[in-house]
Design a protein around this motif. Structure first.
Motif, mmCIF file in Angstrom:
data_model
loop_
_atom_site.group_PDB
_atom_site.id
_atom_site.type_symbol
_atom_site.label_atom_id
_atom_site.label_comp_id
_atom_site.label_asym_id
_atom_site.label_seq_id
_atom_site.Cartn_x
_atom_site.Cartn_y
_atom_site.Cartn_z
ATOM 1 N N ALA A 25 35.850 55.829 29.478
ATOM 2 C CA ALA A 25 35.192 54.806 30.303
ATOM 3 C C ALA A 25 36.210 54.059 31.150
ATOM 4 O O ALA A 25 35.944 53.715 32.309
ATOM 5 C CB ALA A 25 34.426 53.836 29.404
ATOM 6 N N ASP A 26 37.378 53.811 30.585
ATOM 7 C CA ASP A 26 38.421 53.057 31.287
ATOM 8 C C ASP A 26 38.847 53.754 32.584
ATOM 9 O O ASP A 26 39.231 53.102 33.553
ATOM 10 C CB ASP A 26 39.621 52.867 30.363
ATOM 11 N N CYS A 28 36.992 55.030 34.700
ATOM 12 C CA CYS A 28 36.025 54.671 35.738
ATOM 13 C C CYS A 28 35.931 53.168 35.956
ATOM 14 O O CYS A 28 34.996 52.696 36.604
ATOM 15 C CB CYS A 28 34.643 55.221 35.366
ATOM 16 N N MET A 29 36.885 52.422 35.420
ATOM 17 C CA MET A 29 36.862 50.958 35.531
ATOM 18 C C MET A 29 38.181 50.448 36.117
ATOM 19 O O MET A 29 38.907 49.666 35.478
ATOM 20 C CB MET A 29 36.569 50.340 34.161
ATOM 21 N N THR A 57 29.419 48.673 23.478
ATOM 22 C CA THR A 57 29.556 49.981 24.102
ATOM 23 C C THR A 57 31.006 50.189 24.521
ATOM 24 O O THR A 57 31.847 49.285 24.409
ATOM 25 C CB THR A 57 28.671 50.082 25.353
ATOM 26 N N THR A 58 31.294 51.372 25.043
ATOM 27 C CA THR A 58 32.659 51.664 25.500
ATOM 28 C C THR A 58 33.084 50.714 26.617
ATOM 29 O O THR A 58 34.247 50.291 26.680
ATOM 30 C CB THR A 58 32.766 53.114 25.993
ATOM 31 N N GLU A 59 32.136 50.366 27.504
ATOM 32 C CA GLU A 59 32.470 49.476 28.615
ATOM 33 C C GLU A 59 32.773 48.068 28.113
ATOM 34 O O GLU A 59 33.746 47.429 28.551
ATOM 35 C CB GLU A 59 31.324 49.442 29.628
ATOM 36 N N ASN A 62 36.204 47.750 26.743
ATOM 37 C CA ASN A 62 37.271 47.546 27.727
ATOM 38 C C ASN A 62 37.337 46.102 28.206
ATOM 39 O O ASN A 62 38.413 45.591 28.529
ATOM 40 C CB ASN A 62 37.105 48.525 28.888
ATOM 41 N N ALA A 354 30.043 53.518 33.495
ATOM 42 C CA ALA A 354 31.209 52.641 33.445
ATOM 43 C C ALA A 354 31.598 52.134 34.829
ATOM 44 O O ALA A 354 32.082 51.010 34.977
ATOM 45 C CB ALA A 354 32.383 53.383 32.806
ATOM 46 N N ASP A 358 32.218 48.216 35.559
ATOM 47 C CA ASP A 358 33.530 47.780 36.038
ATOM 48 C C ASP A 358 33.414 46.482 36.825
ATOM 49 O O ASP A 358 34.220 45.554 36.667
ATOM 50 C CB ASP A 358 34.128 48.885 36.921
#
Length: 423
Positions: A25-26, A28-29, A57-59, A62, A354, A358
């Motif tokens: 995910a990171d 795409c952020m 969540t993964t987002e 982050n 993601a 972001d």
């Protein structure tokens, strides 16, 4: 890690998988990543405690990493029992040293137990997604309020609740409506909800949208995104609304507009996104087609009257497909409910992409930094994110996408700034 932070998670063995998905995910952020790098250098949150009630969540992971890099001590709990990703909780605790109280599918008592565990950190600032944490502070944990300087609210439903609290004189500290930034509601709500809700319904039911009639209840930013994506997949779209202006907007965009009582017998797929209760009720269930699919894309599980559906049904078949239950009515017609009527994009899929989060989470992180220096200037109530933060997030996102835009010339700036110029 020598000493783990306090936590209640499902399975520590999932930590490695969680790290892989968080790092995915990171990628795409890029905006949040830039913010995290700056926070790591300047440590704006050194000595500051945050309690956060959000979708785990993964987002979100982050965002937590970003605050943690800035020196914050964090306690995170889930804002929805079905949205928690257990591999993410394991990674946050065992790899990133962040306190987490969240497990997939907990009951209501455990849900609130987790909120209280997060509040036990005695936070200076709070992050909320739906206002349950703030509500708990104002009902059962009032002893903590005097130490709380401010907070951020992520979603439309939560902002609505906060404004009601403020109107009633009940809100006792400043809350910033991060949901209302352009880079949040114009993109997260419209493009994120639009795509992720379709993804969830397709994962759960394997339905073909092309040629089907999709009924979208509510035509705010989320409803617009849902209608656009459904139409793009070849569906015929009906919009139901209570707001005349929004209904007119939907009509002018080419959608059919009618009351739910008229849409109920026509729809193949129903998606509610109104932030209100009882949008789909027994009177509507009674006229729906055999096999109609019911899904809610609003924050709380009140938009589809699940209790009413349970009472009507002569049989319930749970787990007939992924996160899908089938209710058999006395007539023999079957209605399919996705994700128990809870927030479908996180209950039956992974939530927003993601790349969209972001922007939303960069708004959150930069607003938190702004609050460190500005909270004393804010009275209890609901406040807007400074426009320069919103514009900075948009600028950074464009730059990350390799896109540049025009800049005003001196003459143009003078023209826009003055009043002396005639026609």
């Amino acid at each position: 890690m020598d000493q783990l932070p306090k936590h209640d998670i499902a399975n520590p063995a999932l930590a490695a998988e969680g790290v892989r998905r968080i790092e995915w995910a990171d990628r795409c952020m890029p905006v949040l990543r830039q913010v995290r790098e700056r926070f790591a250098e300047h440590r704006p949150f050194a000595g500051v405690r945050f309690a956060a009630c959000m979708h785990v969540t993964t987002e979100t992971a982050n965002l937590m990493r970003t605050l943690h890099a800035g020196g914050a001590e964090i306690a995170l709990c889930a804002s929805n029992p079905l949205s928690t990703q257990d591999d993410v909780t394991a990674a946050l605790v065992h790899e990133y040293g962040i306190s987490v109280f969240a497990r997939t599918g907990v009951d209501r008592d455990t849900y609130y137990q987790h909120i209280n565990s997060a509040l036990d950190i005695q936070p200076d600032y709070v992050f909320d997604d739906g206002c349950d944490l703030v509500n708990t502070l104002h009902t059962s944990r009032t002893e903590l309020i005097e130490n709380i300087k401010a907070g951020c609210e992520e979603t439309t439903t939560g902002v609505q609740r906060l404004r009601q609290m403020s109107r009633d004189g009940a809100l006792r500290f400043p809350m910033v409506a991060v949901n209302d930034t352009d880079t949040k509601h114009m993109f997260d709500n419209r493009y994120g909800t639009g795509q992720s809700s379709m993804d969830a319904i397709m994962r759960a039911t394997n339905v073909l949208f092309a040629g089907r009639t999709v009924v979208v209840a509510g035509f705010g930013y989320c409803g617009q995104g849902l209608a656009e994506r459904a139409a793009g997949l070849g569906a015929q779209v009906i919009v139901t609304e209570i707001d005349a202006t929004k209904a007119l907007d939907a009509l002018m965009q080419g959608y059919r507009v009618m009351p739910m009582r008229d849409a109920a017998p026509l729809g193949d797929i129903f998606i509610t996104v109104t932030s209100n209760s009882g949008v789909l009720r027994p009177e509507h269930f009674e006229t729906m087609k055999d096999g109609a699919i019911l899904a809610n894309a609003g924050h709380f599980d009140v938009e589809v009257d699940v209790v009413g559906l349970e009472k009507m049904a002569v049989e319930k078949r749970t787990g007939i497909r992924h996160r899908t239950d089938e209710y058999v009515l006395p007539s023999g017609r079957r209605l399919l409910l996705v994700a128990e009527g809870r927030l479908v994009n996180l209950g039956a899929a992974e939530g927003h992409p993601a790349a969209v989060m972001d922007m939303s989470f960069s708004d959150q992180a930069l607003t938190a930094e702004w609050l460190i220096g500005s909270h004393t200037d804010l009275s209890p109530g609901v406040h807007e994110v400074p426009s320069e933060i919103d514009k900075e997030v948009a600028r950074l996102k464009l730059a990350a996408e390799g896109v540049s835009i025009d800049v005003l010339t001196d003459d143009q700036q003078a023209y826009l700034s003055g009043w002396q110029h005639g026609s």
